[in-house]
Design an enzyme around this catalytic site. Sequence first.
Site, PDB file in Angstrom:
ATOM      1  N   HIS A 152       0.831  -1.229   0.000  1.00 32.04           N
ATOM      2  CA  HIS A 152       0.000   0.000   0.000  1.00 32.04           C
ATOM      3  C   HIS A 152       0.855   1.264   0.000  1.00 32.04           C
ATOM      4  O   HIS A 152       0.427   2.297   0.506  1.00 32.04           O
ATOM      5  CB  HIS A 152      -0.931   0.054   1.213  1.00 32.04           C
ATOM      6  CG  HIS A 152      -1.640  -1.223   1.507  1.00 32.04           C
ATOM      7  ND1 HIS A 152      -2.879  -1.523   1.019  1.00 32.04           N
ATOM      8  CD2 HIS A 152      -1.250  -2.315   2.230  1.00 32.04           C
ATOM      9  CE1 HIS A 152      -3.248  -2.722   1.445  1.00 32.04           C
ATOM     10  NE2 HIS A 152      -2.266  -3.247   2.168  1.00 32.04           N
ATOM     11  N   SER A 273      16.289  20.014 -17.079  1.00 34.60           N
ATOM     12  CA  SER A 273      15.125  20.835 -17.400  1.00 34.60           C
ATOM     13  C   SER A 273      15.620  22.066 -18.133  1.00 34.60           C
ATOM     14  O   SER A 273      16.711  22.562 -17.869  1.00 34.60           O
ATOM     15  CB  SER A 273      14.415  21.238 -16.111  1.00 34.60           C
ATOM     16  OG  SER A 273      13.702  22.437 -16.304  1.00 34.60           O
ATOM     17  N   LYS A 279      17.397  20.141 -11.882  1.00 35.36           N
ATOM     18  CA  LYS A 279      16.647  18.912 -12.183  1.00 35.36           C
ATOM     19  C   LYS A 279      17.515  17.794 -12.775  1.00 35.36           C
ATOM     20  O   LYS A 279      18.429  18.038 -13.548  1.00 35.36           O
ATOM     21  CB  LYS A 279      15.500  19.224 -13.156  1.00 35.36           C
ATOM     22  CG  LYS A 279      14.410  20.082 -12.573  1.00 35.36           C
ATOM     23  CD  LYS A 279      13.621  19.409 -11.457  1.00 35.36           C
ATOM     24  CE  LYS A 279      12.688  18.347 -11.950  1.00 35.36           C
ATOM     25  NZ  LYS A 279      11.480  18.849 -12.592  1.00 35.36           N
ATOM     26  N   GLU A 286      10.258   7.126 -17.481  1.00 42.14           N
ATOM     27  CA  GLU A 286       8.900   7.643 -17.731  1.00 42.14           C
ATOM     28  C   GLU A 286       8.422   7.302 -19.138  1.00 42.14           C
ATOM     29  O   GLU A 286       7.267   6.915 -19.345  1.00 42.14           O
ATOM     30  CB  GLU A 286       8.873   9.160 -17.520  1.00 42.14           C
ATOM     31  CG  GLU A 286       9.070   9.547 -16.062  1.00 42.14           C
ATOM     32  CD  GLU A 286       9.290  11.043 -15.880  1.00 42.14           C
ATOM     33  OE1 GLU A 286       8.688  11.615 -14.986  1.00 42.14           O
ATOM     34  OE2 GLU A 286      10.073  11.642 -16.640  1.00 42.14           O
TER      35      GLU A 286
END
Length: 448
Positions: A152, A273, A279, A286
């Site tokens: 969970h 970025s 970043k 992804e």
Amino acid sequence: MWHGRFKKDMAESVRDFTQSLDIDWRMAECDIQGSMAHVKMLGQTGLLKVEEAEKIQEGLKKVLAEIHEGKFTPSESLEDVHMNIEARLTEIEPLGAKLHTARSRNDQVATTTRLYLRERLKTLDGDLKNFLKTLKANAERHLNIIIPGYTHMQQAQPISMGHYWLAWYEAFKRDSERLNFALDSLNECPLGAGALAGSTLNINREMTSDLLGFARPTRNSLDTVASRDYMLDYHYFASVLMTHVSRLCSDLITWNTQEFAFIILPDEFCTGSSMMPQKKNPDVLEISRGKTGQVIGHMLDLFINLKGLPMTYNRDLQEDKRGLWASLDTVESVIKILNDLLIRVEVDEEKALAGLSKGYSLATDIAEYLVAKGVPFREAHLKTGKLTAWCIENNLSFSDLTFSQWKENIPEIDEGIMKILSPRDSVARRNTYGGTGFAQVQRQLNEI
Ligand code: ARG
């Protein structure tokens, strides 16, 4: 043209709409491979003279050479890969007009596509085996590193990072078995099924099947030109595989956040970025996760294509290949790049353990310690739960407690409890078959 049936040529718009050259040209070599076997059989069975068959084979070799040398520019006006190759063959060698004896494009395309898919699946099988090797190597590298295990998305119990990698090993191993199932289901030769009903000519289907390395000829000619479930078997394999990829990527993306921060991704596999200089984005993970829907979509595309089709061949089936190629290309590229990324993943154990120290992930260990002292599990569960609540109220972790605090909360406890509270011991103690204990992870590694 080769059509006697029509008084007018096909409209240009219809030709553009119905051609499949843009999809099927990539199967050119496999198409020639199928034709070579077919013509050899025609020669051996006496349907062509042996010399004729040999001349056609020579011609096909020349066409193949032209393709390799980039000298062959196929034309959409010839519809598809099959007609283009046959037409060029016949230009080079007029006997090429005999090649299509006892053959239809319906059994031809089924054969060519199986040959092509077989090649791609064998390559993919190799890539997937490499991927499995990488997971195993990671499990060896990280066997003794401890991270929090989650259910969970809540800290559950500490686990060995090696155990985590081997969990994916199991899943991708099953994918590799599914890949081999897909290879098995394409392993029958369609040649000789003709347009749908076979041939009046005395061909030898075992011979072409053997020549092309299939296990046997397909058993029913109608089914042969109508069915594409061997492709569905591929798509199912690919969809399950990508679902695994997607979940793996999700874990690594989460663990790479500043909040978790116990995974270190290789710089060369991350992107920056355009605006925020700090970043380091996990784009490879992804994008891999993002491509999963496409692969599942290609499976649905074929299901929906097939579900309403009458027996036998219908031109709808020409659309079967577009999604198949896209899926194959995607799966291949994802497995390769993920493999290269995973080899380079590092774990920051200190940060992983820091995460654990604030949690109460040793609660089950405490309850089981009480069970070993004779306390019924339900009671032990209740007492450890109350202790956890008391610790949270008092802003303490289990390892902060003095022995008298332990006693106050759980009278059945003894001094031994003070010695079992490290995550490392906790992992080591979970020595049940398949558990996270280091000895168990090592056993799994040995068995692999
Ligand atoms: N290009 C077709 C396909 O990919 C094969 C041709 C069969 N055409 C036909 N009219 N029977 O399925």
